[in-house]
Design a protein around this motif. Sequence first.
Motif, PDB file in Angstrom:
ATOM      1  N   VAL A  41       0.872  -1.180   0.000  1.00  0.00           N
ATOM      2  CA  VAL A  41       0.000   0.000   0.000  1.00  0.00           C
ATOM      3  C   VAL A  41       0.905   1.225   0.000  1.00  0.00           C
ATOM      4  CG1 VAL A  41      -1.775   1.242   1.310  1.00  0.00           C
ATOM      5  CG2 VAL A  41      -1.733  -1.252   1.362  1.00  0.00           C
ATOM      6  N   THR A  58      -1.631   6.578   1.536  1.00  0.00           N
ATOM      7  CA  THR A  58      -2.852   5.824   1.838  1.00  0.00           C
ATOM      8  C   THR A  58      -2.743   5.187   3.222  1.00  0.00           C
ATOM      9  OG1 THR A  58      -3.204   5.353  -0.501  1.00  0.00           O
ATOM     10  CG2 THR A  58      -4.329   3.910   1.067  1.00  0.00           C
ATOM     11  N   LYS A 112       3.341   1.861  -4.575  1.00  0.00           N
ATOM     12  CA  LYS A 112       2.383   0.984  -3.900  1.00  0.00           C
ATOM     13  C   LYS A 112       3.043   0.079  -2.869  1.00  0.00           C
ATOM     14  CE  LYS A 112      -1.328   1.193  -7.035  1.00  0.00           C
ATOM     15  NZ  LYS A 112      -2.313   2.079  -6.573  1.00  0.00           N
ATOM     16  N   LEU A 126      -7.200  -2.270   3.147  1.00  0.00           N
ATOM     17  CA  LEU A 126      -6.945  -1.200   2.180  1.00  0.00           C
ATOM     18  C   LEU A 126      -6.866  -1.733   0.753  1.00  0.00           C
ATOM     19  CD1 LEU A 126      -4.385   0.901   4.247  1.00  0.00           C
ATOM     20  CD2 LEU A 126      -6.777   1.473   3.750  1.00  0.00           C
ATOM     21  N   LEU A 127      -6.281  -2.905   0.574  1.00  0.00           N
ATOM     22  CA  LEU A 127      -6.216  -3.507  -0.760  1.00  0.00           C
ATOM     23  C   LEU A 127      -7.604  -3.912  -1.250  1.00  0.00           C
ATOM     24  CD1 LEU A 127      -2.952  -5.633  -0.437  1.00  0.00           C
ATOM     25  CD2 LEU A 127      -3.282  -3.539  -1.779  1.00  0.00           C
ATOM     26  N   SER A 155      -9.427  -0.873  -2.551  1.00  0.00           N
ATOM     27  CA  SER A 155      -8.954  -0.318  -3.827  1.00  0.00           C
ATOM     28  C   SER A 155      -9.256  -1.227  -5.018  1.00  0.00           C
ATOM     29  CB  SER A 155      -7.457  -0.034  -3.760  1.00  0.00           C
ATOM     30  OG  SER A 155      -6.719  -1.234  -3.643  1.00  0.00           O
ATOM     31  N   SER A 156      -9.728  -2.460  -4.737  1.00  0.00           N
ATOM     32  CA  SER A 156      -9.986  -3.365  -5.870  1.00  0.00           C
ATOM     33  C   SER A 156     -11.449  -3.350  -6.286  1.00  0.00           C
ATOM     34  CB  SER A 156      -9.562  -4.783  -5.524  1.00  0.00           C
ATOM     35  OG  SER A 156     -10.246  -5.271  -4.398  1.00  0.00           O
TER      36      SER A 156
END
Length: 157
Positions: free
Chosen positions: A13, A17, A111, A152-153, A156-157
């Motif tokens: 991440v 973020t 990232k 968080l991942l 974002s997907s």
Amino acid sequence: MVKEARAEAKLGVGVETLWKALVEDLRFIVPKLIPNTVENIELLHGNGGIGSVLLFHLGPDVKIMKIQKERIVELDETKHEFGLEVMEGILLKKGFSSFKTTFKLSSMGEKETLVDIKVVYETERDGEDEVEMKEAATKPALSFLQLLEKFLLDLSS
């Protein structure tokens, strides 16, 4: 005697973020990550800056206590350093007499972020198993960061 434990984690991440989630949105994200451990977090004192006090209302998985108070003791946006000190709570009932965790975030790319974790603590009894106490000191932060990364991942997907 004051002791220190260190650990690090690489998260997939970006640093901005992760910083926003860890510092600005912590109160709202933690109950989503571990609802059976933390039901909600209340800002008791301050505005979220240094000296602010957070009251963690603990969930059904925590049998020993129902609250934990933590104070923000470090907050440096330019260095991406954030630190919390336990004022009262479960860790202070599990062999620690003081407990402060600091997170330092370093960008490793767009990232990816390296998080250095430093835990400064005191134990109630000398002669505690040093390896066991160091693991007990860093394990909660490492577990939390893994859950935060996944959260968080998924967002974002």
